[in-house]
Design an enzyme around this catalytic site. Structure first.
Site, PDB file in Angstrom:
ATOM      1  CG  PHE B 113      -2.354  -0.057   0.979  1.00 37.18           C
ATOM      2  CD1 PHE B 113      -2.904  -1.063   0.197  1.00 37.18           C
ATOM      3  CD2 PHE B 113      -3.211   0.909   1.506  1.00 37.18           C
ATOM      4  CE1 PHE B 113      -4.268  -1.099  -0.053  1.00 37.18           C
ATOM      5  CE2 PHE B 113      -4.580   0.873   1.263  1.00 37.18           C
ATOM      6  CZ  PHE B 113      -5.113  -0.131   0.482  1.00 37.18           C
ATOM      7  CD  GLN B 226      -5.929  10.105   2.845  1.00 36.14           C
ATOM      8  OE1 GLN B 226      -6.660   9.174   3.162  1.00 36.14           O
ATOM      9  NE2 GLN B 226      -4.642  10.107   3.086  1.00 36.14           N
ATOM     10  CG  HIS B 228      -8.257   7.755  -2.347  1.00 42.49           C
ATOM     11  ND1 HIS B 228      -7.870   7.261  -3.572  1.00 42.49           N
ATOM     12  CD2 HIS B 228      -7.981   6.788  -1.436  1.00 42.49           C
ATOM     13  CE1 HIS B 228      -7.387   6.036  -3.397  1.00 42.49           C
ATOM     14  NE2 HIS B 228      -7.439   5.727  -2.112  1.00 42.49           N
ATOM     15  CG  LEU B 238     -11.692   4.415  -2.821  1.00 43.67           C
ATOM     16  CD1 LEU B 238     -10.871   5.684  -2.813  1.00 43.67           C
ATOM     17  CD2 LEU B 238     -11.524   3.666  -1.526  1.00 43.67           C
ATOM     18  CD  GLU B 241      -2.816   3.908  -1.155  1.00 43.89           C
ATOM     19  OE1 GLU B 241      -3.287   5.061  -1.155  1.00 43.89           O
ATOM     20  OE2 GLU B 241      -2.104   3.477  -0.255  1.00 43.89           O
ATOM     21  NE  ARG B 274      -4.844   6.462   0.422  1.00 44.47           N
ATOM     22  CZ  ARG B 274      -5.723   5.793   1.138  1.00 44.47           C
ATOM     23  NH1 ARG B 274      -6.482   6.427   1.995  1.00 44.47           N
ATOM     24  NH2 ARG B 274      -5.834   4.489   1.002  1.00 44.47           N
ATOM     25  CG  HIS B 339     -10.650   8.602   0.981  1.00 47.12           C
ATOM     26  ND1 HIS B 339     -11.655   7.738   0.632  1.00 47.12           N
ATOM     27  CD2 HIS B 339      -9.687   7.851   1.557  1.00 47.12           C
ATOM     28  CE1 HIS B 339     -11.309   6.506   0.987  1.00 47.12           C
ATOM     29  NE2 HIS B 339     -10.129   6.541   1.571  1.00 47.12           N
ATOM     30  NE  ARG B 374      -7.258   7.363   6.346  1.00 45.95           N
ATOM     31  CZ  ARG B 374      -7.525   6.326   5.557  1.00 45.95           C
ATOM     32  NH1 ARG B 374      -7.029   5.126   5.808  1.00 45.95           N
ATOM     33  NH2 ARG B 374      -8.310   6.465   4.498  1.00 45.95           N
TER      34      ARG B 374
END
Ligand SMILES: Cc1cc2nc3c(=O)[nH]c(=O)nc-3n(C[C@H](O)[C@H](O)[C@H](O)COP(=O)(O)OP(=O)(O)OC[C@H]3O[C@@H](n4cnc5c(N)ncnc54)[C@H](O)[C@@H]3O)c2cc1C
Ligand code: FES
Lengths: 256, 559
Positions: B113, B226, B228, B238, B241, B274, B339, B374
């Site tokens: 990730f 955040q 995304h 979404l 990721e 991100r 996000h 995050r």
């Protein structure tokens, strides 16, 4: 579900034009009887039935009530009866169902108001199958249970259940027998029944629990639930497999 | 009037885990939630949950990755607590029956990730949140924990500097009811509805943050939102990721793999953090190398159908159903979308807030473990680690002298507020005000922020607050009145929008997800601190607090 289109279609205007919806309405304090109300909305290629209902609510009639949350076919809040079939409003395109779009609450559920139904009975059915993990043994601290990728794969589809109630609404035995656990709950039971991390003992207990008069044998194998499931789950096949196993188990008992 | 030792408001992953922990400590605990538990937005989480499970991995590496990801503004004691507890908490989920994907040897599978130095994102296909939410709810059913579902909590009861419970509207009947409790845990989730383009559900309206704030508890670090990098342009849905973790590639319209070729992240490319990827995408678009709708392309076509179906089944479904694109044969158009919020209700690493008796956990809380940005896979982890800690702490330390009459007084006040809202005529409908706030926030308080834009947004939000004074609810029914619920939510949206914008305007530096046009560098000398927004007599008051730094001194962050 969005159908694939040819390129020339895609190039054409994304406007579908105005679409008529006939929506079931019932507000207990105001209406003696349910009624249908007609609305017209401007739709585009990607407009879903939920989009259309929200558009009506935000611009025309704020009292129109429909449960919804995720908008992505995940929370299971907005299973409705759309043009005669149980579907999720958020992943049903207006253009795919034909005009007028007739929107009703889930059949075989009590209506609270407009498109909102009472889900309590459905939740009770789910709980009745003891839908929690019953492992073969107490693990040591920090010990993970092993599970083969094949076994995990076998339960992949049933694991996707979002508790929307579409299947239970489509099921005639569930409509006549309130205590029949119904397709969603039995599919949930199957999810544990097939999980190899639960031992032989748990598996037997699960079958015993499902064998009563309101369990697996109530299923008429009509496949209605399988047909309407927005997640492609086949509760019917799960139920059939458990019924076969239960019968085998009984035969084995009598042969002893 | 209901009474419990511990009340948990919200039944997503955080609330359910907290309730289980409180129950295990022997407390009388109940959940109060505006959605039935399985409808909570935790179910939408796709990619996975981080934990240093493997022998070759180390929780301290996970801690360092998280500190770096946070752009050095996450509290290092809290981050260590989370990453050290991660392996046992993830195994605990497995022991509760959660159906993680498996490796050949039967152990839980992990994948790469963004921003992580080791592939430690433990996943259940691309439906990790769904599996986690359902597993925790199964455990709640097993324990017979009381759930008041479809109850909308409107206010905390504060008396003598302590929290005595909450007041809620029963959505089905319209009745206003009191919940007396010695400890109240807010697990109400995020704020996506503050923005018009978001991956969040319509129920993510920041209620808990607003309710705590109105009880005098500050909102912390709200400017860190955040965005995304891979959301579908038409809906904001979404695309996990995990796609890039499995090897998905981002291209601009010139066919360049821009993350590498244009130097945004020469080492990690698509798997940079991100904030870095979102800025890169928008720069590409602004410089004319994007596609229609301000998108870039995410390409998975080299995976083949089987791999996509096995590991990214939901993505296949979502792209086909909601964007009419088939990822097996064509690239997916994606763009940044709101996000997650790193900020939230200020609390310590047991979830305790400044107000005795009030706790916060999950996305609604700011512990702070995410700082300015995050890492993917750390939110679900936060839910379970701090869910357990707050549930336990609340069970052991709940107040025993709460006042029933204090709760009754607030019930009466909220009752008249609700009645007044419904009886009112004239004024604008709530949906119009909501839309104006959402559009202004998406336009001005997005990935790139300028002083001028932020000031404009603040003006629009403050104007919305004035318009809200005479907001109109058309629906007068007592039964399942969602028009009313939305009007109540709108006040939360405005409170959060104001705190986000104000924090962003004041912070004249760029850090993590917060990027300022006029101040494009990180400024550790002046800004290594948390923003705290308190309610004041004439609007919000901003204060600052030092960041907890232990082992890791701030250094330049590059991927
Ligand atoms: C699409 C998507 C994918 C994600 N993928 C990942 C991932 O792969 N890995 C990861 O770590 N994180 C991921 N995240 C982030 C993570 O899922 C969320 O941060 C997390 O699930 C939030 O959980 P929660 O329990 O705090 O809140 P939620 O699950 O949102 O639950 C909030 C609860 O509060 C209740 N509530 C709210 N307001 C009120 C009120 N006024 N009264 C009563 N009840 C109320 C709601 O009913 C609900 O039960 C993802 C997020 C999104 C949106
Ligand atoms: S809105 Fe969540 S499933 Fe349709």
């Amino acid at each position: 579900m969005a159908t694939t289109q040819t390129e020339s279609e895609a190039d054409a205007a994304t406007e579908v034009g105005s679409v008529e919806l006939e929506v079931f309405r019932y507000v207990p304090e105001e209406d003696d009887e349910p009624r249908f109300e007609s609305y017209t909305v401007d739709a585009e290629e990607g407009t879903t039935v939920l989009d259309a209902l929200i558009e009506i609510r935000d611009t025309e009639d704020a009292s129109l009530t429909v449960r919804h949350s995720c908008r992505m076919a995940r929370c299971g809040s907005d299973a409705l009866y759309i043009n005669g079939k149980q579907r999720l409003a958020c992943n049903t395109l207006v253009k795919e169902v034909g005009e007028p779009v007739k929107v009703e609450p889930l059949p075989r559920f009590d209506v609270i108001r407009d498109l909102v139904v009472d889900m309590e009975g459905f939740y009770d059915r789910m709980e009745a199958v003891e839908p929690w993990f019953q492992p073969s043994h107490e693990p040591e601290t920090g010990e993970e249970f092993l599970q083969s990728p094949e076994n995990r794969k076998n339960i992949d589809t049933v694991l996707d259940c979002i508790w929307c109630g579409a299947c239970t609404s489509s099921c005639s035995p569930a409509g006549t027998d309130d205590r029949f656990k119904g397709p969603a709950a039995l599919a949930k039971a199957y999810r544990f029944y097939k999980d190899e991390r639960e031992g032989e003992e748990a598996r037997k207990n699960r079958l015993r629990l499902l064998e009563d008069a309101h369990g697996i044998y109530r299923c008429h194998t009509q496949f209605n639930c399988t047909e309407v499931c927005p997640k492609g789950i086949s509760p019917t096949e799960a139920i059939m497999e458990m019924s076969r196993d239960a019968t085998k188990q009984k035969l084995a008992f009598w042969r002893r | 009037m209901h009474s419990h030792e511990v009340i948990v408001v919200g039944a997503g992953g955080a609330g359910l885990r907290a309730a289980i922990a409180a129950h295990e400590e022997g407390a009388d605990v109940a959940l109060v939630t505006k959605l039935h538990p399985v409808r909570s937005h935790t179910g939408a989480a796709e990619g996975g949950i981080n934990a240093a499970l493997k022998d070759e991995d180390d929780w301290e590496d996970h801690a360092y990755d998280t500190v770096k990801g946070s752009d050095y503004i996450g509290d290092q004691d809290a981050i260590e607590a989370m990453t050290e507890d991660a392996p046992s908490e993830v195994v605990r989920l497995e022991n509760m029956g959660m159906a993680f994907s498996r490796d050949e040897d039967g152990r839980m599978a992990q994948r790469a990730f963004g921003g992580l130095s080791f592939p430690r994102t433990t996943y259940a296909s691309d439906k990790t949140g769904h599996m986690l939410l359902h597993t925790l709810y199964e455990q709640v059913m097993k324990r017979g924990i009381t759930v008041y579902d479809e109850y909308y909590v409107t206010r905390a009861v504060k008396e003598d500097g302590e929290c005595h419970g909450v007041v809620a509207v029963d959505i089905q009947t319209g009745r206003v009811e009191g919940f007396q409790a010695g400890a109240t845990i807010f697990a109400t989730g995020g704020v996506g509805e503050v923005f018009s383009h978001t991956t969040n559900a319509v129920s993510c309206t920041g209620d808990g943050m607003s309710i705590a704030y109105r009880a005098g508890v500050p909102m912390e670090d709200m400017e860190f939102v955040q965005f995304h990098p891979t959301t579908l342009p038409s809906t904001g849905i979404l695309i996990t990721e995990g796609c890039r973790g499995e090897g998905g590639i981002l291209y601009n319209s010139e066919g360049e793999r821009f993350m590498f070729e244009r130097g945004y992240a020469p080492n990690d490319g698509e798997l940079a953090s991100r904030d870095v990827v979102s800025r890169a995408e928008l720069t590409e678009v602004e410089e004319g190398r994007g596609f229609e709708d301000g998108c870039v392309h995410l390409d998975l076509t080299h995976f083949g159908e089987e791999k996509i179906e096995e590991r990214l089944a939901q993505i296949l479904e979502l792209a086909r159903d909601f964007e009419d694109v088939d990822p097996v044969t064509e690239p997916i158009p994606v763009k940044p979308g709101q996000h997650y919020i790193m900020g939230g209700i200020a609390c310590d690493s047991h979830g305790a807030t400044e107000l005795p008796g009030m706790y916060a956990v999950g996305e609604a809380a700011c512990v702070s473990v995410h700082g300015a940005n995050r890492l993917g896979g750390n939110a679900l982890l936060e839910l379970v680690v701090f869910g357990k800690r707050s549930g336990r702490h609340a069970a052991e330390n709940h107040l025993t002298n709460t006042s029933k009459s204090a709760v009754e007084d607030v019930v009466a006040e909220e009752q008249s507020r609700v009645e007044e809202l419904k009886d009112r005529s004239g004024g604008e409908h709530q949906s119009e005000i909501r839309a104006d706030v959402q559009e202004a926030m998406t336009e001005h308080v997005n990935v790139f922020r300028s002083e001028e834009g932020l000031e404009e947004a603040l003006e629009i939000v403050r104007d919305a607050r004035e318009r809200y004074e005479s907001v109109n609810v058309h629906d007068t029914s007592d039964t399942f009145n969602t028009d009313l619920v939305q009007a109540l939510e709108l006040r939360s949206i405005i409170d959060c929008a104001e705190a986000i914008t104000l924090g962003a305007l004041e912070r004249d530096e760029s850090r993590g997800a917060h990027w300022r046009y006029e101040h494009q560098e990180r400024d550790d000398e002046n800004w290594l601190k948390h923003t705290l927004v308190y309610p004041g007599d004439d609007g919000p008051r901003v204060e600052y607090e030092d960041v907890e730094i232990k082992k890791y001194e701030p250094k330049v962050r590059s991927y």
